[in-house]
Design a protein around this motif. Structure first.
Motif, short mmCIF file in Angstrom:
data_model
loop_
_atom_site.label_atom_id
_atom_site.label_comp_id
_atom_site.label_asym_id
_atom_site.label_seq_id
_atom_site.Cartn_x
_atom_site.Cartn_y
_atom_site.Cartn_z
N SER A 166 0.83 -1.20 0.00
CA SER A 166 0.00 0.00 0.00
C SER A 166 0.86 1.25 0.00
CB SER A 166 -0.91 0.01 1.24
OG SER A 166 -1.80 -1.04 1.18
N ALA A 167 1.88 1.24 0.86
CA ALA A 167 2.76 2.42 0.94
C ALA A 167 3.45 2.67 -0.40
CB ALA A 167 3.79 2.22 2.04
N MET A 168 3.87 1.60 -1.07
CA MET A 168 4.56 1.79 -2.35
C MET A 168 3.60 2.33 -3.41
SD MET A 168 7.60 1.37 -1.75
CE MET A 168 8.23 1.63 -3.40
N PHE A 169 2.33 1.89 -3.36
CA PHE A 169 1.37 2.44 -4.31
C PHE A 169 1.11 3.91 -4.02
CE2 PHE A 169 0.06 -1.84 -5.72
CZ PHE A 169 0.10 -1.58 -7.07
N LEU A 170 1.16 4.28 -2.73
CA LEU A 170 0.99 5.70 -2.39
C LEU A 170 2.14 6.51 -2.99
CD1 LEU A 170 -0.83 7.61 -1.00
CD2 LEU A 170 0.32 7.17 1.15
N VAL A 171 3.35 5.95 -2.95
CA VAL A 171 4.49 6.64 -3.57
C VAL A 171 4.22 6.86 -5.06
CG1 VAL A 171 6.93 6.48 -4.14
CG2 VAL A 171 6.15 5.72 -1.93
N LEU A 172 3.73 5.79 -5.72
CA LEU A 172 3.43 5.91 -7.15
C LEU A 172 2.38 6.99 -7.40
CD1 LEU A 172 3.27 2.44 -8.88
CD2 LEU A 172 4.55 4.44 -9.57
N ALA A 173 1.35 7.00 -6.55
CA ALA A 173 0.30 8.00 -6.70
C ALA A 173 0.88 9.41 -6.57
CB ALA A 173 -0.79 7.77 -5.66
N ILE A 174 1.78 9.58 -5.60
CA ILE A 174 2.39 10.90 -5.39
C ILE A 174 3.22 11.30 -6.61
CG2 ILE A 174 4.15 12.09 -4.04
CD1 ILE A 174 3.07 10.48 -1.63
N VAL A 175 3.97 10.34 -7.14
CA VAL A 175 4.81 10.65 -8.29
C VAL A 175 3.95 11.02 -9.50
CG1 VAL A 175 6.48 9.71 -9.91
CG2 VAL A 175 6.77 9.29 -7.50
N SER A 176 2.83 10.28 -9.70
CA SER A 176 2.00 10.63 -10.87
C SER A 176 1.31 11.97 -10.66
CB SER A 176 0.99 9.53 -11.20
OG SER A 176 0.81 8.64 -10.18
N MET A 177 1.04 12.32 -9.39
CA MET A 177 0.49 13.66 -9.14
C MET A 177 1.50 14.73 -9.48
SD MET A 177 -1.82 13.47 -5.79
CE MET A 177 -1.73 15.13 -5.22
N ALA A 178 2.78 14.44 -9.21
CA ALA A 178 3.83 15.39 -9.59
C ALA A 178 3.82 15.58 -11.11
CB ALA A 178 5.19 14.89 -9.12
N GLY A 179 3.54 14.48 -11.84
CA GLY A 179 3.42 14.59 -13.29
C GLY A 179 2.31 15.55 -13.68
N LEU A 180 1.20 15.50 -12.97
CA LEU A 180 0.10 16.43 -13.24
C LEU A 180 0.52 17.87 -12.99
CD1 LEU A 180 -2.98 14.55 -11.75
CD2 LEU A 180 -2.44 14.95 -14.13
N GLY A 210 16.13 7.29 -4.47
CA GLY A 210 17.10 6.20 -4.51
C GLY A 210 17.06 5.33 -3.27
N VAL A 211 16.59 5.88 -2.16
CA VAL A 211 16.57 5.13 -0.91
C VAL A 211 15.62 3.93 -1.00
CG1 VAL A 211 14.80 6.55 0.16
CG2 VAL A 211 16.43 5.38 1.58
N TYR A 212 14.58 4.01 -1.84
CA TYR A 212 13.61 2.91 -1.92
C TYR A 212 14.27 1.61 -2.35
CZ TYR A 212 9.75 6.02 -1.14
OH TYR A 212 8.92 6.90 -0.56
N GLY A 213 15.21 1.70 -3.30
CA GLY A 213 15.89 0.49 -3.76
C GLY A 213 16.50 -0.26 -2.59
N ILE A 214 17.20 0.48 -1.72
CA ILE A 214 17.91 -0.16 -0.62
C ILE A 214 16.93 -0.65 0.45
CG2 ILE A 214 19.56 0.27 1.20
CD1 ILE A 214 21.01 2.12 -0.68
N VAL A 215 15.95 0.20 0.78
CA VAL A 215 14.99 -0.18 1.82
C VAL A 215 14.22 -1.43 1.39
CG1 VAL A 215 12.94 0.53 3.05
CG2 VAL A 215 14.76 2.13 2.69
N LEU A 216 13.76 -1.42 0.14
CA LEU A 216 12.98 -2.57 -0.33
C LEU A 216 13.84 -3.81 -0.46
CD1 LEU A 216 10.52 -1.06 -2.91
CD2 LEU A 216 10.06 -1.84 -0.61
N ALA A 217 15.12 -3.64 -0.81
CA ALA A 217 16.01 -4.79 -0.86
C ALA A 217 16.10 -5.43 0.52
CB ALA A 217 17.39 -4.39 -1.35
N GLY A 218 16.25 -4.58 1.54
CA GLY A 218 16.31 -5.08 2.91
C GLY A 218 15.03 -5.77 3.32
N TYR A 219 13.90 -5.18 2.92
CA TYR A 219 12.60 -5.74 3.28
C TYR A 219 12.36 -7.04 2.53
CZ TYR A 219 7.54 -6.07 3.73
OH TYR A 219 6.27 -6.50 3.98
N ALA A 220 12.71 -7.07 1.23
CA ALA A 220 12.44 -8.22 0.39
C ALA A 220 13.20 -9.45 0.89
CB ALA A 220 12.82 -7.92 -1.05
N ALA A 221 14.41 -9.23 1.40
CA ALA A 221 15.24 -10.35 1.79
C ALA A 221 14.61 -11.16 2.92
CB ALA A 221 16.61 -9.86 2.22
#
Lengths: 166, 349
Positions: free
Chosen positions: A32-46, B135-146
């Motif tokens: 859910s949190a990652m989808f929120l990030v995507l939503a924020i990024v697409s809003m930046a596109g707007l 860029g921090v997401y790559g590292i955080v998610l790598a840690g979480y995914a493991a």
């Protein structure tokens, strides 16, 4: 081109926003949190399409880059297992849709009320210096009050996290 | 070239932008990544009185190719206990921001009629900070995914570290833009033409930016997210073959882009203060020379990155946080205030 991009980003924002709350594939809070990030990024596109480059950059910098990382941090540390097991409830969806509908109605009514494209003159779009000047002259008081509000929130958070107060 | 004149301005723009993107990423950034790994191994060998890689080709110059081939043909092993989606997503998410930052950096003046920057944004620096913060997401998610404890600790450490140092980094460049009066990176270079390099005017800014860049790229002395002695290998413990190589490449690509940022902000970008090299080039050779100067400055700063890694021991985590929050942020704030006062006094005259 511009129109196509607008519809693309708008659809992405809505879709990702929906996936934050009602993801049928996964109830994992991190997803859910990652989808929120995507939503924020697409809003930046707007925002970019509206020529509000400063707002777009700050949106990504502050919300996607800092606030959401801290969210993720907390979600991971809390290890919300039972949250992941919870099923989507019909009651929750119904109340959610009603509140979204009500909010949308208010928004549409107020937007139609201002006669879009005729009423307000756009201010502070485009270059950063223009935006800065407006913030520090015309909107100085609201700006300062907002900063005090943030300061209060910060002091409050520090106070709450302290275990023993002397 | 006659066929160019048949194209509409939009088509020309698309053509040249694509060319610039492809050239900047595949002809400049990726080979530089490969060869900075070799340089790192050679310099570390020199510092530790070893020989270093010298088997593949003369002086080992084909070593990066051999390494790359090895990464591709190795078995791409996915452990059973990982979270699959994030395990695949994380390496890509760490490499993409490193490439995206290149878009706003002016790597030369003109080549023919083309301005040597992919996107001349008027909020260039904010764009960079926004992308870097992703860029921090790559590292955080790598840690979480493991889904195991050491990578997770590495991921958590890195998110705290990167957020902390982003603040110091962002504050350190504010005085630069107070002097220049524009967020556009090409304007920053214009301001510095004629030898008025900002490293001389804002040494404190530069120092904070440099140290924060070490922390942001997870390099020694701040490589706590992967610190081998306590975390086995940190966030990429569970990764192997090409996925591991992607993290590795991301680290070096980040070093290169942060060197490029430092060159642009503090060392005058593609300019040199003599021989008329601080004016936009009108000839093809001049344009190529400017690109060469820019790359040369980046190589020099990369040398500093590598040299520091093999000279300093790792910090403790509390020392790292203490340095970021209680030393750098107050100093950066004081620097902003001092610059403002100086500018105000100059304006009052």
């Amino acid at each position: 081109m511009q129109d196509a991009l607008f519809y693309l980003f708008a659809a992405l924002t809505l879709l990702c926003g929906l996936m934050v709350v009602v993801n049928p594939l996964s109830r994992n809070p991190v997803t859910s949190a990652m989808f929120l990030v995507l939503a924020i990024v697409s809003m930046a596109g707007l925002f970019v399409l509206l020529h509000a480059f400063f707002l777009a950059a700050v949106q990504i910098l502050v919300y996607a880059g800092a606030v959401m990382v801290l969210f993720l941090f907390v979600v991971m540390l809390l290890d919300l297992k039972e949250e992941a097991r919870r099923k989507i409830k019909v009651f929750g969806i119904a109340t959610g849709l009603v509140s979204v509908g009500a909010f949308a109605a208010v928004m549409v009514a107020s937007i139609v009320g201002t006669h879009p494209g005729k009423g307000l003159i756009p201010q502070g779009e485009g270059t950063t210096p223009v935006l800065g000047k407006i913030l520090f002259t015309q909107y100085l008081l609201p700006f300062e009050i907002l900063s005090v509000l943030l300061l209060v929130a910060m002091v409050g958070a520090i106070l709450l996290s302290k275990k023993d107060l002397k | 070239m006659p066929f160019l004149e048949h194209l509409s301005p939009t088509q020309q723009f698309l053509l040249f932008s694509t060319l610039k993107i492809v050239a900047a990423i595949f002809l400049v950034l990726l080979p530089m990544v490969a060869y900075s790994v070799l340089a790192e191994r050679k310099i570390s060998a020199f510092i530790q009185d070893r020989v270093g890689p010298n088997r593949v080709g003369p002086f080992g110059i084909w070593q990066p190719l051999a390494d790359g081939l090895k990464s591709f043909v190795k078995e791409d092993f996915t452990p059973d206990h990982v979270r699959k989606v994030y395990f695949w997503l994380a390496p890509a998410l760490s490499l993409i921001p490193a490439f995206l930052t290149v878009a706003v950096i002016p790597f030369g003046s003109f080549l023919g009629k083309q301005k040597m920057v992919i996107a001349d944004l008027n909020v260039g620096i904010l764009y960079t900070f926004g992308i870097v913060s992703l860029g921090v997401y790559g590292i955080v998610l790598a840690g979480y995914a493991a889904n195991s404890k050491y990578p997770f600790l590495g991921g958590i450490r890195s998110s705290a570290q990167m957020i902390s140092y982003e603040i110091a980094m962002g504050m350190s460049v504010i005085p630069v833009f107070m002097l220049v009066g524009d967020l556009n990176l090409s304007q920053v270079i214009n301001y510095q033409s004629g030898g008025a390099w900002l490293v001389f005017k804002q040494p404190v800014s530069f120092f904070i930016f440099l140290v924060a860049a070490f922390a942001e790229t997870n390099r020694l002395p701040f490589d706590l997210p992967e610190s081998e002695t306590e975390l086995v290998g940190g966030y990429h413990t569970e990764y192997s073959s090409m996925k591991f190589a992607l993290f590795f490449m991301a680290e070096y690509a980040n070093m290169i882009t942060s060197s490029a940022m430092m060159v642009t902000l503090f060392f005058g970008g593609w300019t040199l203060p003599f021989g008329g090299l601080d004016q936009p080039a009108s000839t093809l050779t001049g344009g190529l020379l400017h690109i060469g100067i820019f790359l040369g400055k980046i190589v020099a700063l990369m040398g500093v990155f590598i040299w520091v890694r093999w000279m300093l021991p790792r910090f403790r985590y509390d020392q790292l946080m203490d340095l970021g929050w209680r030393r750098f942020i107050p100093v950066a704030l004081a620097n902003i205030l001092a610059t403002a006062v100086v500018l105000w006094l100059q304006g009052a005259k």
